[in-house]
Design an enzyme around this catalytic site. Structure first.
Site, PDB file in Angstrom:
ATOM      1  N   GLY A 254       0.834  -1.199   0.000  1.00 50.34           N
ATOM      2  CA  GLY A 254       0.000   0.000   0.000  1.00 50.34           C
ATOM      3  C   GLY A 254       0.863   1.241   0.000  1.00 50.34           C
ATOM      4  O   GLY A 254       1.920   1.287  -0.644  1.00 50.34           O
ATOM      5  N   CYS A 261       1.420   5.176  16.561  1.00 51.25           N
ATOM      6  CA  CYS A 261       2.427   4.252  17.115  1.00 51.25           C
ATOM      7  C   CYS A 261       3.635   4.055  16.216  1.00 51.25           C
ATOM      8  O   CYS A 261       4.751   4.436  16.577  1.00 51.25           O
ATOM      9  CB  CYS A 261       1.787   2.903  17.426  1.00 51.25           C
ATOM     10  SG  CYS A 261       0.577   2.957  18.757  1.00 51.25           S
TER      11      CYS A 261
END
Length: 442
Positions: A254, A261
């Site tokens: 992607g 995080c």
């Protein structure tokens, strides 16, 4: 047990709700009075599937409460959990000011002979020992402080599921009594528990996130090569993911990782390594790959339009991943920044994250509540977040609604064969691109 949780952000609220659900008496503390009042009314400040129901249920059962009064929450709990934010500093290191303030509040208001103080916030190695020092250097009377590192491994959008069905619970402590108490706390969950020293527990959190980020950047680099050699990244990912030594998770190509995080923790680990004079070359490369990945969408689009000036564009997805309203470090923000700087007219759609996006983007873009409205009469569509609503939206509709159906799919939501059959322009990640017989861009 009586549990105090400092912080009602993502980690603190999910943890508090979950512990109340398994029978503990939980009080969550936050300095924001307005936020606390809304929580008392059963209104969650975060979007997380299932949290609203459990929030109301456990308040009605008197197992969950909220307060902004330090003297109330830190006086006599069995366990205090620190779950405040550790935002990134300019140099990439973690800002521990909120953790420090909690430690000082504990030292001021604690009224028991001993206490277990648990750090759930993601903190650099060595922080838990600092927390103990911060508490003990100002405590008003002799009290034995047991420090436990208990990192969280929650995925936004699946956090409650992860809490109840986690792979492991890490308890880092040098005190056997405290470790046993923590094991009793989590026993209703029936999740494997690993006991370590404090420093190892702190490192497990950073190492876990760094490894997962590495898998993402690795598969994205493989995808970029696939496009150049004519391979299909989905077949490649499936083939290598079936190897049990590798596993299939986090191998979906992607436009990179985002959120609160991975970006923060990878940079913090690089900084931590630097502090002990170790150059973390691998993780530096992971970060560089991730920073460049969203720019590929813009490069692909320029192949068709040249310049974005006055081009009408739609961006589908603002959250960094589906099932959350979190836009922190979202690839969409990177794409939007370049589009706006280059003079594009931008429509945006997201089923959940619009409110948070407005705080950052203001009136620089036009917001829509449906995909149809967002893409109507546009010349290019960028798919940035793989929301269910996007994946289930018929590809044919782009052809019918757009002025020039050029779809740049950063999450591989559609099949290349379908785009080819429709004779539309479609480009994704690590797969063959399809170009319509005729493209007309003003």
């Amino acid at each position: 047990m009586r549990i105090t949780i400092a912080g009602t952000g993502y980690v603190g609220l999910v943890t508090g709700v979950a512990l109340a659900e398994i029978g503990h008496e939980v009080i969550c503390y936050d300095i924001d009075d307005e936020k606390v009042n809304r929580l008392k009314e059963g209104i969650s400040p975060i979007y997380e599937p299932g949290i609203d129901q459990l929030l109301v249920k456990n308040q009605l059962n008197n197992r969950l409460s909220f307060s902004s009064d330090c003297s109330e929450v830190y006086s006599t709990p069995d366990i205090i959990m620190i779950a405040v934010g550790t935002p990134e500093k300019e140099d990439g290191s973690a800002n521990l000011s909120y953790v420090y303030q909690v430690a000082k509040d504990i030292s001021k208001y604690l009224n028991t002979q001993q206490a277990i103080v648990v750090t759930k916030s993601t903190v650099p190695v060595g922080t838990n020992r600092k927390v103990k020092q911060w508490i003990e250097e100002e405590i008003d009377f002799h009290s034995k402080i047991h420090i436990v590192s208990n990192p969280e491994f929650l995925r936004e959008g699946s956090a409650l599921y992860d809490t109840f069905h986690g792979d492991r619970i890490v308890i880092g402590s040098e005190d056997e009594e405290a470790a046993t108490k923590m094991e009793e706390l989590y026993s209703p969950l029936n999740i494997p528990i690993i006991h370590t020293d404090i420093e190892s527990a702190e490192m497990i959190k950073y190492a876990s996130n760094a490894f997962l980020a590495t898998k993402i950047s690795f598969i994205n680099e493989i995808a970029n090569i696939c496009e150049k050699v004519g391979a299909n990244i989905e077949d490649v990912s499936k083939g290598i993911g079936m190897d049990q030594r590798i596993g299939s998770k986090f191998l979906q190509a992607g436009i990179g990782y985002g959120g609160s995080c991975f970006p923060k923790d990878t940079k913090a680990l690089v900084q931590l390594a630097g502090d002990v004079k170790h150059r973390f070359h691998l993780l530096e490369a992971v970060i560089n790959v991730n920073n460049n990945q969203p720019l590929l969408l813009l490069k692909k689009a320029r192949n068709y339009v040249g310049s974005f000036k006055d081009v009408k564009v739609a961006v589908l997805g603002l959250a960094f991943k589906p099932n959350t309203d979190d836009i922190r470090e979202s690839a969409a923000l990177v794409v939007l920044k370049h589009l706006l700087n280059e003079g594009a007219q931008v429509n945006v759609y997201d089923p959940i994250a619009i409110a948070n996006a407005r705080k950052v983007l203001g009136n620089t873009v036009t917001y829509y509540e449906t995909i149809e409205a967002a893409i109507k009469d546009t010349e290019i569509v960028f798919i940035v977040t793989e929301w269910k609503q996007v994946k289930e939206f018929p590809l044919r509709n782009y052809l019918d609604l757009m002025k020039t159906p050029i779809v740049i799919d950063g999450r591989n939501c559609y099949e290349v064969k379908e785009a080819a059959a429709l004779n539309m322009t479609y480009s994704s990640i690590g797969r063959e691109s399809v170009t319509a017989a005729k493209i007309e861009i003003k």
